[in-house]
Design a protein around this motif. Structure first.
Motif, PDB file in Angstrom:
ATOM      1  N   VAL A 197       0.839  -1.207   0.000  1.00 28.68           N
ATOM      2  CA  VAL A 197       0.000   0.000   0.000  1.00 28.68           C
ATOM      3  C   VAL A 197       0.872   1.255   0.000  1.00 28.68           C
ATOM      4  CG1 VAL A 197      -1.679   1.347   1.313  1.00 28.68           C
ATOM      5  CG2 VAL A 197      -1.982  -1.131   1.081  1.00 28.68           C
ATOM      6  N   ALA A 198       1.890   1.273   0.877  1.00 34.04           N
ATOM      7  CA  ALA A 198       2.753   2.457   0.982  1.00 34.04           C
ATOM      8  C   ALA A 198       3.498   2.718  -0.324  1.00 34.04           C
ATOM      9  CB  ALA A 198       3.745   2.286   2.134  1.00 34.04           C
ATOM     10  N   ILE A 199       4.034   1.654  -0.920  1.00 34.31           N
ATOM     11  CA  ILE A 199       4.784   1.816  -2.173  1.00 34.31           C
ATOM     12  C   ILE A 199       3.856   2.249  -3.309  1.00 34.31           C
ATOM     13  CG2 ILE A 199       5.910   0.502  -4.011  1.00 34.31           C
ATOM     14  CD1 ILE A 199       7.880   1.339  -1.974  1.00 34.31           C
ATOM     15  N   LEU A 200       2.698   1.596  -3.424  1.00 30.99           N
ATOM     16  CA  LEU A 200       1.774   1.921  -4.517  1.00 30.99           C
ATOM     17  C   LEU A 200       1.286   3.365  -4.428  1.00 30.99           C
ATOM     18  CD1 LEU A 200       0.067   1.158  -6.959  1.00 30.99           C
ATOM     19  CD2 LEU A 200      -1.674   0.271  -5.381  1.00 30.99           C
ATOM     20  N   VAL A 201       0.845   3.779  -3.246  1.00 32.92           N
ATOM     21  CA  VAL A 201       0.322   5.138  -3.086  1.00 32.92           C
ATOM     22  C   VAL A 201       1.434   6.165  -3.312  1.00 32.92           C
ATOM     23  CG1 VAL A 201      -0.720   6.772  -1.474  1.00 32.92           C
ATOM     24  CG2 VAL A 201      -1.523   4.406  -1.534  1.00 32.92           C
ATOM     25  N   THR A 202       2.621   5.894  -2.749  1.00 34.56           N
ATOM     26  CA  THR A 202       3.736   6.833  -2.928  1.00 34.56           C
ATOM     27  C   THR A 202       4.133   6.938  -4.395  1.00 34.56           C
ATOM     28  OG1 THR A 202       4.597   6.285  -0.722  1.00 34.56           O
ATOM     29  CG2 THR A 202       6.093   7.389  -2.246  1.00 34.56           C
ATOM     30  N   ALA A 203       4.224   5.803  -5.091  1.00 34.07           N
ATOM     31  CA  ALA A 203       4.584   5.828  -6.508  1.00 34.07           C
ATOM     32  C   ALA A 203       3.536   6.594  -7.320  1.00 34.07           C
ATOM     33  CB  ALA A 203       4.731   4.401  -7.027  1.00 34.07           C
ATOM     34  N   PHE A 204       2.260   6.333  -7.034  1.00 31.20           N
ATOM     35  CA  PHE A 204       1.178   7.027  -7.743  1.00 31.20           C
ATOM     36  C   PHE A 204       1.293   8.544  -7.550  1.00 31.20           C
ATOM     37  CE2 PHE A 204      -3.079   8.927  -7.671  1.00 31.20           C
ATOM     38  CZ  PHE A 204      -3.548   8.578  -8.933  1.00 31.20           C
TER      39      PHE A 204
END
Length: 469
Positions: A267-274
Motif C-alpha cells: 500500500v505504501a509503495i503503490l500510493v507513494t509511486a502514484f
C-alpha cells in the motif's frame, strides 16, 4: 595507539559531561556531533587539550568535536561501545532546540552525508575513466587508442562511475527513508521504481517538450500520467521518501499487527509511486530546474564576482555547517548538467588554507605548534580543512582571514578561466581526477596562486606583528 585512542575516547565522554549527559551522538566525515542534556557540562578547553581533538565548538544545535577523517569513525565506534550498554537509544538526536534553518541544514546533512562515499568514489572513477579515454591527455591520441588492451577496463570504469549518478534516486531514497524513520529497504524499492527500465528516461524530457519524442501514459480513473523516469534526480526521491515514511508510520497505527507484513509495504509503495508520478515528481523536477537555472544564472550574470564571493564564503560556511546544503545542490547540478564551477572552486579553497598553515609553521615559536601547523597543512592539501581551521587559523585569526581572501581571489580566477569540475571528488593537488584534462594547467596555476598568496600574506603579517612587539 589503540589503547591511547580508547583512553582519549573515555576522556571525550567525560569532558562532554559523562554518558548520562549524552542525549544523542552521530558523526560526519571529520566531527563527532553531540546532543547534550546540560550544555554547561561541555568542557571545550579540556577537549582541545586532547591530542586526538583538532577543535571543539557549538554549531547548529550540536556540540561538535573535530577529530579528522578516518579516525573519527574509530573514535565514534569506541564511544558507542562505552555508552550503548547504558543508553540503547544514544544515536537518536533531539532537535527541539534547533531553529527552522538549523533543522533544514541538519536534515540535508543527515540524508546526503551517508551517500557521499558512493558519489565521491564514482567521481574519482569518472575522472580516471576520462583520463584513459580522452584524447590529448598523454599525447595526441587517447590512451585507449594507444593501448587497446585497456579499452575494456576504461569502459568498465566509466560504467561503474555513471551508475552512481544515473541511479542516484536509489541512494537518496534509501538514505532519506532511513533518516525519516522508515524501512530503508522500502526506500530502495521506491528508488528502483523511479528508474524502472519501462519508464522514459528523465534525460529525454526536453525532447518530449520539443515534440521530438512521444511519451507513453498510464490512464488511471481518467487521469493520464506520463511514464517518465527520474534518473539523475535528487529532489523527487527525497520528497517521495518522506511521503513513503509518512504512510508507513500511519498505516502501522491503523493496520492490525497480524496484517502489517502483507498490507503496509504494497500500500505504501503503490500510493507513494502514484503520487510521485502524478504530482511529486513533476513538481520537484520543476523546482530542481529553477534551482539549477538560478545558480547557473548567478554565475552567468557576473561570473568573476560570483567566484570571488563563493571562494570567500566557503570556509565560513564549513564552520557553520551550512555547506551541507550546497553539497546537496552540487549533487543536483552534477546530475543535471555534468559540471559545477562551485566544486572547482572548492578544490582550491583547501590549498589556500594549507598556505596559511605552512606560514604559521614557520612563524611558530615552539616545536609543538610547528608540528600542529604542518599536520593541519598536510590535511588541508588532502581536502580536509577542519583541523586547520579549528586548530591553527581561526585561533590566530589573521591566517584565517588571509586564507579566505586568497580563496576569493582563486574563485574569481576560476570563473575568469571557466574551469569546472565534473563530479564531487578529492580537493587540492589530487583534484585533477574531477577536472577535465584541458583545464589542468590553468587549474594548477590558480592553485599555486592561492597557496603562495595565502602563505605570503600570513607570513609577512606574522613577521610584522612579531617585530612590532
Amino acid at each position: 595507539m589503540n589503547n591511547q585512542m580508547k583512553q582519549e575516547a573515555k576522556e571525550i565522554i567525560s569532558f562532554v559531561g559523562g554518558d548520562e549527559n549524552i542525549n544523542g551522538l552521530t558523526h560526519c566525515v571529520t566531527r563527532l556531533r553531540f546532543n547534550l542534556k546540560e550544555e554547561g557540562k561541555f568542557n571545550e578547553e579540556k577537549l582541545k587539550e586532547l591530542p586526538l581533538v583538532k577543535g571543539a565548538f557549538y554549531s547548529n544545535g550540536q556540540y561538535q568535536v573535530v577529530i579528522g577523517p578516518g579516525t573519527v569513525d574509530k573514535v565514534y565506534d569506541m564511544i558507542q561501545e562505552m555508552i550503548t550498554t547504558k543508553k540503547p537509544t544514544a544515536t537518536k538526536e533531539p532537535s527541539s532546540n534547533l531553529n527552522v534553518l538549523q533543522k533544514g541544514l541538519k536534515l540535508f546533512s543527515d540524508v546526503f552525508i551517508p551517500i557521499l562515499p558512493a558519489i565521491v568514489g564514482a567521481g574519482i572513477l569518472l575522472g580516471i575513466g576520462n583520463i584513459l579515454s580522452a584524447p590529448g591527455v598523454f599525447g595526441t591520441d587517447a590512451l585507449i587508442a594507444s593501448y587497446p588492451g585497456i579499452k575494456g577496463l576504461a569502459d568498465m570504469i566509466l560504467m561503474i562511475a555513471n551508475t552512481a549518478f544515473t541511479y542516484i534516486p536509489v541512494l537518496v531514497a534509501w538514505s532519506a527513508t532511513k533518516r525519516f524513520g522508515g524501512n530503508p529497504l522500502l526506500g530502495i524499492l521506491l528508488g528502483l521504481v523511479l528508474i524502472n527500465a519501462d519508464l522514459l528516461s528523465g534525460a529525454q524530457l526536453s525532447s518530449v517538450i520539443s515534440g521530438d519524442v512521444t511519451p507513453e501514459y498510464w490512464s488511471i480513473f481518467g487521469l493520464n500520467i506520463m511514464k517518465l523516469g527520474y534518473q539523475n534526480s535528487v529532489l523527487p526521491p527525497f520528497v517521495a521518501a518522506y511521503v513513503l515514511v509518512f504512510l508507513e508510520k500511519h498505516l502501522k497505527k491503523l493496520i492490525p499487527d497480524v496484517l502489517q507484513l502483507i498490507v503496509i509495504a504494497p500500500v505504501a509503495i503503490l500510493v507513494t509511486a502514484f503520487l510521485t508520478f502524478l504530482i511529486i515528481g513533476p513538481t520537484m523536477n520543476q523546482v530542481a530546474t529553477w534551482l539549477t537555472s538560478g545558480i547557473l544564472g548567478l554565475f552567468d550574470f557576473n561570473p568573476i564576482l560570483a567566484g570571488i564571493l563563493f571562494g570567500l564564503l566557503w570556509e565560513p560556511l564549513v564552520v557553520t555547517g551550512m555547506h551541507h546544503a550546497l553539497i546537496a545542490v552540487n549533487i543536483q547540478l552534477i546530475a543535471s548538467t555534468q559540471q559545477s564551477f562551485m566544486l572547482s572552486i572548492i578544490t582550491i579553497v583547501c590549498v589556500a588554507e594549507a598556505g596559511a598553515d605552512f606560514a604559521m609553521a614557520l612563524l611558530a615559536k615552539n616545536k609543538t605548534d610547528r608540528g600542529i601547523a604542518v599536520s593541519a597543512g598536510t590535511s588541508s592539501l588532502l581536502g580536509v580543512t577542519e583541523p586547520s581551521m579549528f586548530g591553527v587559523t581561526i585561533p590566530a585569526k589573521f591566517p584565517f582571514l588571509f586564507s579566505i581572501l586568497s580563496a576569493g581571489v582563486a574563485g574569481g580566477l576560476i570563473m575568469l578561466l571557466k574551469i569546472y569540475a565534473v563530479s564531487l571528488g578529492p580537493s587540492g593537488p589530487l583534484s585533477f581526477v574531477i577536472i577535465p584534462a584541458q583545464f589542468w594547467m590553468k587549474h594548477y596555476l590558480v592553485m599555486a596562486i592561492a597557496f603562495f598568496l595565502s602563505f605570503s600574506l600570513t607570513f609577512l603579517y606574522g613577521r610584522i606583528k612579531k617585530l612590532s612587539k
